[in-house]
Write a protein that holds these residues in place. Structure first.
Motif, mmCIF file in Angstrom:
data_model
loop_
_atom_site.group_PDB
_atom_site.id
_atom_site.type_symbol
_atom_site.label_atom_id
_atom_site.label_comp_id
_atom_site.label_asym_id
_atom_site.label_seq_id
_atom_site.Cartn_x
_atom_site.Cartn_y
_atom_site.Cartn_z
ATOM 1 N N SER A 12 -22.278 152.932 132.248
ATOM 2 C CA SER A 12 -20.823 153.007 132.250
ATOM 3 C C SER A 12 -20.183 151.632 132.480
ATOM 4 O O SER A 12 -20.487 150.699 131.756
ATOM 5 N N ARG A 13 -19.356 151.458 133.516
ATOM 6 C CA ARG A 13 -18.777 150.123 133.730
ATOM 7 C C ARG A 13 -19.908 149.112 133.944
ATOM 8 O O ARG A 13 -19.775 147.937 133.632
ATOM 9 N N GLU A 44 -11.252 156.588 125.405
ATOM 10 C CA GLU A 44 -10.602 155.536 126.201
ATOM 11 C C GLU A 44 -10.184 154.354 125.311
ATOM 12 O O GLU A 44 -10.957 153.915 124.461
#
Ligand code: GTR
Length: 398
Positions: A235-236, A273
Motif C-alpha cells: 500500500s503506501r 483513488e
C-alpha cells in the motif's frame, strides 16, 4: 466521488518514457547514462521530493538477540540504528531482523517498513514495542502485539531460507500531516514547525530513504547477504518500496503490493483513488508540485509507468487484490505493462505479455516483471508472500 466504472475512464494517451520532453533514448547505453537520471529527477521534483544524503555517521547496536526464535527456526535480533550529524543532531530507529538459524551461508534479505510498529507483525511477544518516534503513536502498546502477524508469517520466510528486516514507518517519519517535527528530516534542517505539504521533501521520500539506511546497516551484518537485498512494501509502503528501488540500485528486486495511486497505478485512468483524493487525505506524502495535477491528470506529462521503469532491468513484482478497486488493479497492471518500454532496452520482455490484458484473478504471472491479482481485499497475505519468494528463488537460483 471516485469512479469505479470502467466505461467512465477518460480517454488518454500515455506518454512515452523514452521520448520524454524531446529525449530519444533508443539503447540501454543512452538510458543508463542519460535518460534514467532525467526521469528520476522528474520524480524527485514533481512527486516524492529530493533524495536525502547519507547522514555524517551511521552506527548501530544489537539491543536484543535470541538464537531460538520462532520455535528454534531463527535468530532474531533487534538493532538500534543511530544516524548522526557532525553538528550533534541525531535520529534513531529500531529494526527487527529474522534470519534462518541453520542457513548454510548468509541468505538474501527482504527489507520493508511496516505500519504501526514491528511488535504488531510478529506473534513473538517478547520484542520491544516499536514506532515510538511518533510520540502520539496509538499503537505503541501491548494490546496491539501480533495484530498484523497474519500478513506474512516470518516462519514461512525463514523456512524458505530468507532473512527479513523491518522498521516501523513512524520511526522515519510519523505518518500524519504534522509528523515532520519528529521525522529524520530534522537531521538536515528544522522541520519542527512544518505541517502539510512541503515543496522539496515528503514522508514517502523519508520512508524510502530509511530503507536505504537499513541496508547500510545490513551491509555490516554478517548474518545476511546484503548484496542480495529485496525491498518490499504494501500500500503506501508499496509506493515507498518503488521509490526506494528507483533511488537505490542496491535493491536487487522490488515488490509493490497493492500500491495503487502514486504507486503502480496509472493516474490518468482516474479510477478509484485520484491525485486529488490522495493529496487531500495525505498532504505530507507528496511534494507541492504534484498538487498541480489534482483533478487535472490529463496535464500529467508522465504517469506511473515512468516510476516502475526506474527499476529496470531488475526484477519487479506488482500485485493487486481483486476487491481493492480503490487501488485500481487494472491501472496497476498497466503501469507494469508500459514500464516494458525500458525493460526492452535491456533485452528483457518486462511482463512478457503481447497485449495489455491483465491475467485472470489468482494467476501468478511470473516474468522479469511479475504481476498477480489475488482474490480478496486490500492486504498483503501469505499467498502474496509465497509468490514473492517464488520470484526471489528464480532470481537467486539462476
Ligand atoms: C489509503 C490510501 C492508499 C493506500 C492506503 C494504505 O487510505 O488512500 O493510497 O496508501 O491508505 O496505505 O493502506
Amino acid at each position: 466521488m471516485p469512479n469505479y466504472d470502467e466505461s467512465k475512464v477518460p480517454r488518454f494517451e500515455l506518454p512515452s518514457i523514452l521520448k520524454f520532453r524531446g529525449m530519444n533514448v533508443t539503447s540501454a547505453f543512452q538510458w543508463v547514462n542519460h535518460g534514467r537520471s532525467k526521469i528520476l529527477e522528474l520524480y524527485r521534483k514533481e512527486v516524492f521530493g529530493k533524495w536525502l544524503p547519507r547522514p555524517d555517521r551511521i552506527s548501530f547496536e544489537t539491543i536484543s538477540r535470541r538464537d531460538d526464535a520462532l520455535e528454534g527456526r531463527a535468530i532474531r535480533k533487534e538493532i538500534r540504528i543511530t544516524l548522526a550529524m557532525n553538528d550533534g543532531r541525531s535520529h534513531c530507529a529500531n529494526m527487527l531482523l529474522y534470519v534462518p538459524r541453520n542457513a548454510p551461508k548468509p541468505p538474501p534479505v527482504f527489507l520493508s517498513n511496516c505500519f504501526k510498529g514491528y511488535h504488531t507483525i510478529t506473534d513473538e511477544k517478547d520484542v520491544l514495542l516499536s514506532g515510538g518516534n511518533w510520540s502520539g503513536n496509538p499503537d505503541f502498546n501491548d494490546e496491539t502485539r501480533g495484530t498484523f502477524a497474519g500478513r506474512g508469517d516470518f516462519r514461512d520466510i525463514v523456512d524458505r531460507g530468507y532473512a527479513s528486516a523491518a522498521v516501523c514507518l513512524h520511526d522515519w517519519f510519523p505518518d500524519h500531516p504534522a509528523g515532520w517535527g519528529e521525522s529524520a528530516l530534522n537531521l538536515f534542517g528544522d522541520f519542527s514547525k512544518m505541517e502539510g505539504t512541503h515543496a522539496e521533501y515528503t514522508a514517502i521520500g523519508t520512508w524510502a530513504w530509511g530503507l536505504s539506511r537499513m541496508l547500510d546497516v545490513l551491509e555490516c551484518e554478517p548474518l545476511v547477504d546484503a548484496s542480495r537485498a529485496m525491498v518490499c512494501g504494501h500500500s503506501r509502503l508499496g509506493k515507498t518500496a518503488l521509490w526506494a528501488g528507483a533511488n537505490d540500485p542496491r535493491f536487487r528486486m522490488v515488490i509493490s503490493n497493492d500500491s495503487g495511486c502514486g504507486g503502480a497505478a496509472l493516474s490518468k485512468r482516474c479510477f478509484g483513488e485520484t491525485v486529488e483524493i490522495i493529496t487531500g487525505g495525505f498532504p505530507h506524502w507528496f511534494v507541492k508540485a504534484f498538487h498541480q495535477y489534482r483533478n487535472n491528470e490529463a496535464a500529467l506529462p508522465f504517469d506511473q509507468h515512468f516510476l516502475l521503469s526506474l527499476i529496470a532491468p531488475r526484477p519487479l513484482c506488482v500485485a493487486s487484490a481483486s476487491e481493492d478497486l480503490w487501488a485500481d488493479p487494472k491501472g496497476e497492471f498497466l503501469g507494469a505493462y508500459y514500464a516494458g518500454e525500458v525493460y526492452r532496452l535491456f533485452g528483457s520482455d518486462g511482463l512478457g505479455l503481447a497485449k495489455p490484458e491483465p491475467p485472470a484473478v489468482d494467476v501468478f504471472h511470473t516474468a522479469d516483471v511479475s504481476y498477480h491479482n489475488r482474490s480478496g481485499e486490500h492486504n498483503i497475505t501469505p499467498v502474496d508472500w509465497k509468490h514473492y519468494m517464488d520470484v526471489a528463488d528464480r532470481l537467486w537460483e539462476c
